[in-house]
Design a protein around this motif. Sequence first.
Motif, PDB file in Angstrom:
ATOM      1  N   THR A 189      10.577  -6.228  -3.380  1.00 47.63           N
ATOM      2  CA  THR A 189      10.263  -7.107  -4.343  1.00 47.63           C
ATOM      3  C   THR A 189      11.098  -7.191  -5.341  1.00 47.63           C
ATOM      4  O   THR A 189      11.180  -8.077  -6.226  1.00 47.63           O
ATOM      5  CB  THR A 189       8.902  -6.796  -4.938  1.00 47.63           C
ATOM      6  N   GLU A 190      11.918  -5.970  -5.565  1.00 48.27           N
ATOM      7  CA  GLU A 190      12.907  -6.050  -6.555  1.00 48.27           C
ATOM      8  C   GLU A 190      14.179  -7.147  -6.216  1.00 48.27           C
ATOM      9  O   GLU A 190      14.501  -8.010  -7.076  1.00 48.27           O
ATOM     10  CB  GLU A 190      13.679  -4.568  -6.908  1.00 48.27           C
ATOM     11  N   ALA A 191      14.386  -7.287  -5.138  1.00 47.81           N
ATOM     12  CA  ALA A 191      15.483  -8.053  -4.800  1.00 47.81           C
ATOM     13  C   ALA A 191      14.936  -9.303  -4.774  1.00 47.81           C
ATOM     14  O   ALA A 191      15.625 -10.415  -5.004  1.00 47.81           O
ATOM     15  CB  ALA A 191      15.906  -7.714  -3.147  1.00 47.81           C
ATOM     16  N   LEU A 192      13.751  -9.448  -4.234  1.00 50.83           N
ATOM     17  CA  LEU A 192      12.896 -10.901  -4.144  1.00 50.83           C
ATOM     18  C   LEU A 192      12.919 -11.538  -5.372  1.00 50.83           C
ATOM     19  O   LEU A 192      13.078 -12.681  -5.596  1.00 50.83           O
ATOM     20  CB  LEU A 192      11.741 -10.783  -3.370  1.00 50.83           C
ATOM     21  N   SER A 193      12.464 -10.823  -6.627  1.00 51.08           N
ATOM     22  CA  SER A 193      12.293 -11.415  -7.628  1.00 51.08           C
ATOM     23  C   SER A 193      13.603 -11.971  -8.068  1.00 51.08           C
ATOM     24  O   SER A 193      13.744 -13.167  -8.752  1.00 51.08           O
ATOM     25  CB  SER A 193      11.707 -10.447  -8.704  1.00 51.08           C
ATOM     26  N   SER A 220       7.238  -7.116  -8.554  1.00 54.86           N
ATOM     27  CA  SER A 220       8.695  -6.871  -9.414  1.00 54.86           C
ATOM     28  C   SER A 220       8.747  -8.331 -10.402  1.00 54.86           C
ATOM     29  O   SER A 220       8.471  -9.340  -9.890  1.00 54.86           O
ATOM     30  CB  SER A 220       9.716  -6.775  -8.664  1.00 54.86           C
ATOM     31  N   THR A 221       9.216  -8.214 -11.401  1.00 57.00           N
ATOM     32  CA  THR A 221       9.541  -9.379 -12.157  1.00 57.00           C
ATOM     33  C   THR A 221      11.170  -9.439 -12.786  1.00 57.00           C
ATOM     34  O   THR A 221      11.715  -8.305 -12.851  1.00 57.00           O
ATOM     35  CB  THR A 221       8.748  -9.502 -13.379  1.00 57.00           C
ATOM     36  N   SER A 222      11.478 -10.349 -12.956  1.00 57.72           N
ATOM     37  CA  SER A 222      12.875 -10.802 -13.411  1.00 57.72           C
ATOM     38  C   SER A 222      12.791 -11.837 -14.258  1.00 57.72           C
ATOM     39  O   SER A 222      12.309 -12.747 -14.044  1.00 57.72           O
ATOM     40  CB  SER A 222      13.912 -11.204 -12.266  1.00 57.72           C
ATOM     41  N   TRP A 227      13.385   1.008  -5.215  1.00 56.32           N
ATOM     42  CA  TRP A 227      13.711   2.019  -4.127  1.00 56.32           C
ATOM     43  C   TRP A 227      12.859   3.277  -4.469  1.00 56.32           C
ATOM     44  O   TRP A 227      12.303   4.218  -3.806  1.00 56.32           O
ATOM     45  CB  TRP A 227      14.895   2.182  -4.130  1.00 56.32           C
ATOM     46  N   ALA A 228      13.003   3.672  -5.859  1.00 57.71           N
ATOM     47  CA  ALA A 228      12.273   4.995  -6.454  1.00 57.71           C
ATOM     48  C   ALA A 228      11.065   5.057  -6.311  1.00 57.71           C
ATOM     49  O   ALA A 228      10.208   6.086  -5.729  1.00 57.71           O
ATOM     50  CB  ALA A 228      12.835   5.362  -7.681  1.00 57.71           C
ATOM     51  N   LEU A 229      10.267   3.780  -6.304  1.00 64.46           N
ATOM     52  CA  LEU A 229       8.788   3.585  -6.151  1.00 64.46           C
ATOM     53  C   LEU A 229       8.498   4.022  -4.733  1.00 64.46           C
ATOM     54  O   LEU A 229       7.385   4.640  -4.359  1.00 64.46           O
ATOM     55  CB  LEU A 229       8.432   2.230  -6.583  1.00 64.46           C
ATOM     56  N   SER A 236      10.212  -3.136 -14.780  1.00 64.46           N
ATOM     57  CA  SER A 236      10.264  -4.325 -13.981  1.00 64.46           C
ATOM     58  C   SER A 236       9.509  -4.169 -12.798  1.00 64.46           C
ATOM     59  O   SER A 236       9.374  -5.180 -12.127  1.00 64.46           O
ATOM     60  CB  SER A 236      11.429  -4.690 -13.604  1.00 64.46           C
ATOM     61  N   SER A 237       8.857  -2.938 -12.382  1.00 59.99           N
ATOM     62  CA  SER A 237       8.211  -2.934 -10.940  1.00 59.99           C
ATOM     63  C   SER A 237       7.291  -1.925 -10.951  1.00 59.99           C
ATOM     64  O   SER A 237       6.963  -1.014 -11.607  1.00 59.99           O
ATOM     65  CB  SER A 237       9.262  -2.299  -9.886  1.00 59.99           C
TER      66      SER A 237
END
Lengths: 509, 361
Positions: B313-317, B269-271, B207-209, B231-232
């Motif tokens: 992408t954070e949510a999607l990863s 993003s990665t998880s 969100w910050a990005l 992570s992003s």
Amino acid sequence: MDVSRRNFIKAAGTTASVMVATGWSPLAYAQNEKVRLAIIGTGSQNKFHIENGIAGNPQIQVTAMSDVLRPSLVTGLKTLIPDATKDMPADQAAAIKEKQNAFYKDHCYLNYREMLDKEKDNIDAVLIATPFKTHYDIVMDCLDAGKHVFCEKTMADTYERCRNIVTKCHETGKFVQCGHQRRYSPEYIHAAKGFMDNLNPRLGRVQYIEAQWHRNGDWRRPLPKKADGTEYQLSEAEQALIGDQEAYRKLVNWRIYEEYSAGLISELATHHIEVINWMLGTPPRRVWATGGTDYWKDDRDTYDNVILVFEYDVNSRHTGFIPTSPVTGIEQIDPVKMNKPYTVRFTWTGTLQSSLKGESILMCGDKGSYILRERLDRAQRGCVFQEEPKKIWLDPETMQPTTDEKIISWIKSSGQSQKYSKLVDVDPVLFENELDPAAFDKISDVHQFEAFAKHIKEGGVPRTNQMCGLMASICDIAAHEASLSKQVVEIDPAIYKFDFETPDPFLLV
Amino acid sequence: MGKLIRHWRWDLPLSAMAVLLLLAVGVVAFADDSKAPESVVPEEMPEGYFQIITSHPAMYTQFEFTIIAEESKFSREDMQGAAQEAFAAIDRLEDLISTWRRGTQASRINSEGAQHSVGVAPTVLNLVESCVRYWRDTDKAFDITVGPLVELWRTCKMEKRLPTEEELTAARAVVGSDKLVVVPDDHSVGFATLGMRLDFGGIAKGWALDRAHQVLEEYGVSCALLDAGTSSMLAIGAPPGKPGWTVQLRHPYNKELLEEAIIRDEALSTSGYALDFFEVNGKKYGHIIDPRTGMPTQGTLYAMAIGSSGSQTEALSKGFFINGIDWAQRYCEQHPDTRGLIVPDPGPGESPKPVRINMAK
């Protein structure tokens, strides 16, 4: 002074007396009816207010906006109605866009006068965060339009203008609340309550106060640019309000130009001066100041470093040092000396080339000292340091600290106090631990707009009313004069006197 | 350009799911403690361009922006100023949504939200609404209210045991984005039941990005790679003469190059699970909890998602990681602007093989 001071505080508790003071009685607001607020100046400060004190306040609804700069107006609008995220489904994104467009088309203005005129039946109050020297005209127009005003500090830039605002409030029955948000900060209120306590054992007599706001930076904002590197070109409508491109560049960085601001004094010192006025219950009698533009040698014409010295004449609340007769061992109390008013000196420094000391107030008492800061690191926002180390008693067998009354009384009676005790430094007492968590967790911006809405709906005047704003402004103006002339400037107390009843500038709650 | 080393921290207070990056990427020399994806930026700028690299600590990580601009249009000061404004916007966001600091709106929701709704900034409301949308989009795998379950498993890990049925039931009763009370007209957010928590740790940096992206655009930035450190990443435009920004993802065990993703006006993003699983009765448990079952997700080692915004992408990863390959493939088919990569857990002794979804190779 002490007695009248305490009466002041008492009077604050009775809303009726305050309502008389302003001539203002509340409109009939329904319980769930919102205060309709217009915003003038959608720069960084009002965006901060929207995000913190306003949007989340169930009593306030923003119904109109204005700013002389279109890009600023647009980002202000987007703070109130944020853009869709890039991945948002098309129909939802379109709905947001439509909402933004509708608000922009119907309720956003470059010229605040046009807004006051067209939206007069759609607004109850106005929030002003424009450059310092533009406040006066806008405040007066809003009061004339019959609106309550929240004006960012500093309220106005000449003695006469400050007084005109107070008179206008009296005539219209509206109030001006000034953005001295520390007055709504739980830590500061806690400190003030302690300070105003006549026999405050924590501080004793405070005779010296220092505060500073040190930054390391040019205090400039970059100019927005287009992707081709060109700067924003004013439209004709904007030119009519602002002037040419050069004037626009100055406007973006208004804090560092005399045309708009008194620099460090009107933008930073004013916050601390106002708090000290409040705590001491009186404005200063005189100020000496110096300063210069010594580091940032660009086209700015305000100082990048200043030193202010204020003198407050305070009636005795604490006796100060009383000598003891070497012969009789009895305190030599001299009633004349004891009741003599004494002077509290307050130094303020501001600089733009060093940031180590940051922003804080230090109130030095003979028993202890307050440190007050304004930052989100809540645990360190307010605390009191004790002057004297604390004596602890040691168990004679283990030589470990003990609180056992029996052992302590034995030590005392044995004549071996020296051997079985030691002095330890006392940790500062954090105000955080003494405050109601629910109130403490709200930042002062939330508290100050809750007060703003409450007083509009229910009557009464806010703590940071026009008299509070007047007093802080007058100190700023005098300090600014002193800094330019490098002379002592006396402040005539008559400047605070009006031939009508004015609200109390020292309200505690 | 200098080598970027990022230190991963286990005790990230912002991290809702204790999401760890496994994908370790290096451009120059590879260091063992570097676990984040790294970008390949052109070392030599073409004639007429300059590049600045500037960083700022926020949200318990180091944000690093690489900005490229044309010398004839912008000065270095212009770009530094733009980056400073973007960093300031990230700080303001953190002042609103941090859940480990007192006094932020998110912290107030956590402490008061079950008693009464808390008024929030429009951007925080927008964030919460987006999170609820991602929760639906990921079939309830991405959930900002998963905190009580994460907390339970953290306790169990320290006590080297599995949670009891009662503990799981109790925690699951206070997890679920459907139990958030959101009133858009009042800009307020609250909880339907006591004991709930929300935590933006799994999405805050993305969100910050996105926020930084908006600010940079106001200052004319059209070519930049924004790295949220852990992570992003978010790419604005592409370096001159290139199709996009290249991001290398390396295998954490053998440091083999897994993927060179090229992103342009996209986020990545990665998880993933790092090496320290905890074991009970011979079974390994990771840290990413499936909020629907209350159990740690099995079968996936890590996941990477590319999409149009950092928050997405954070949510999607997390969605890819928890829901697995089939789900991810279906999702990317329905959403052509998304793609990704999943490395399933191959079981003991086998070497992990990445599965690419919509990726070029």
